[in-house]
Design a protein around this motif. Structure first.
Motif, PDB file in Angstrom:
ATOM      1  N   THR A 114       0.692  -1.228   0.048  1.00 36.35           N
ATOM      2  CA  THR A 114      -0.019   0.189   0.020  1.00 36.35           C
ATOM      3  C   THR A 114       0.851   1.375  -0.058  1.00 36.35           C
ATOM      4  N   ARG A 116       0.466   5.183   0.951  1.00 35.64           N
ATOM      5  CA  ARG A 116      -0.649   6.337   1.626  1.00 35.64           C
ATOM      6  C   ARG A 116      -0.305   7.750   1.270  1.00 35.64           C
ATOM      7  N   ASP A 225      -9.127   6.830   4.034  1.00 37.54           N
ATOM      8  CA  ASP A 225      -8.991   6.255   5.633  1.00 37.54           C
ATOM      9  C   ASP A 225      -8.482   7.399   6.284  1.00 37.54           C
ATOM     10  N   VAL A 230      -5.672   5.654   0.719  1.00 38.34           N
ATOM     11  CA  VAL A 230      -4.837   4.472   0.606  1.00 38.34           C
ATOM     12  C   VAL A 230      -4.977   3.655  -0.655  1.00 38.34           C
TER      13      VAL A 230
END
Length: 252
Positions: A114, A116, A225, A230
């Protein structure tokens, strides 16, 4: 003679035990050395392959007992994390897990993770859409983009709430509601009042961001999020051997 032989026999188990203890200590020491050295080696390779700054913060953690993996020439799993990294045209906090890492050259078995990103980075990603975007505000699970459209020679302010997502490597923006000058309108009302502009305001936007990411990375998911977005990514295992996959991709 018999007494000396019995003494030697009595000492034998103790001598064997000492040898075993010494070997165990050596193995533990070798494992500790491997764990101390390996992260730095991996960090250096990653920084070189992705052409990152020499002082790039990158934490590396290997899973399992390392010595058998090093002897076999293949690591089971590596976990890489960094608080901020720029890959392609995107900057964010990355968390990636790679499995089946060959130590003598070759492709990764699998890698995914992932990234962010904040509102500024997200705004840059959606800038290629047909939506009028001046500001972006997160409201999990949605995003509200605000801007203005020209209507009858005047600039009309509007705020469009969308649900972001991903499909086939593209970023999706699915409209939820629209506010024009503080009034919430449905799709039909938008069509009646804005004509041709309505389609771009009420239809799901598909945005290609391949040109902002290395060709070896594919976006598989995207969600809000809190005050971040994300982005789930899948990594082509050949990215470590194929330089073309390390270069940014192209949009149709």
């Amino acid at each position: 003679m018999i007494s000396a032989e019995r003494t030697r026999r009595a000492r034998w188990p103790w001598a064997l035990l000492v040898v075993i203890v010494i070997l165990a200590v050596l193995v533990v020491a070798a494992e500790l050395i491997a764990r101390a050295v390996l992260p730095g080696v991996v960090r250096g390779i990653v920084i070189e392959q992705l052409e990152l700054p020499a002082d790039q913060q990158l934490d590396v953690d290997a899973s399992g007992i390392l010595l058998p993996q090093l002897i076999g020439g293949r690591l089971d799993q590596l976990h890489l994390t960094t608080g901020s990294v720029t890959i392609g045209g995107v900057t964010g906090a990355a968390d990636v897990t790679a499995t089946g890492i060959p130590l003598r050259g070759g492709d990764l078995e699998d890698a995914r993770g992932t990234v962010r990103i904040d509102d500024e980075q997200f705004t840059a990603l959606v800038a290629a859409s047909d939506l009028p975007i001046d500001t972006v505000e997160f409201d999990e699970p949605d995003v509200t983009v605000s801007g203005s459209v020209p209507v009858f020679g005047i600039s009309l302010p509007l705020a469009l709430t969308v649900t972001p997502g991903a499909d086939a490597g593209e970023l999706l923006l699915t409209p939820v509601s629209l506010q024009v000058a503080g009034t919430t309108l449905n799709a039909q009302q938008v069509a009646d009042r804005f004509g041709s502009i309505a389609e771009q305001l009420t239809q799901t936007q598909r945005i290609c961001i391949a040109d902002q990411l290395p060709a070896g990375l594919t976006m598989t998911g995207l969600a809000v999020d809190g005050n971040e977005v994300v982005v789930d990514v899948q990594v082509d295992g050949a990215i470590v051997t194929d330089e073309t996959l390390q270069e940014n991709g192209v949009c149709p």
